[in-house]
Write a protein that holds these residues in place. Structure first.
Motif: not given
Length: 56
Positions: A30-49
């Motif tokens: 979970g995170t606080i709402k990420p900035k638009k330029n950070r969303v792809a990194k959070e998605v990649a992190k979720a898929r890696a986990i």
């Protein structure tokens, strides 16, 4: 990949590997709402986990 959002607190929980009708969820992080330029990194992190946790 889905998000569960708590709008008033600006929180996001990332869910991978869920389909309607399933009885289990794989919540990665979970995170606080990420900035638009950070969303792809959070998605990649979720898929890696998810990949690490399921061996997929």
């Amino acid at each position: 990949m889905d998000e569960i959002k708590h709008v008033s607190l600006n929180l996001r929980v990332y869910v991978v590997g869920f389909s309607p009708g399933d009885k289990e969820l794989f919540v990665t992080h979970g995170t606080i709402k990420p900035k638009k330029n950070r969303v792809a990194k959070e998605v990649a992190k979720a898929r890696a986990i998810y990949k690490e946790g399921t061996g997929a």
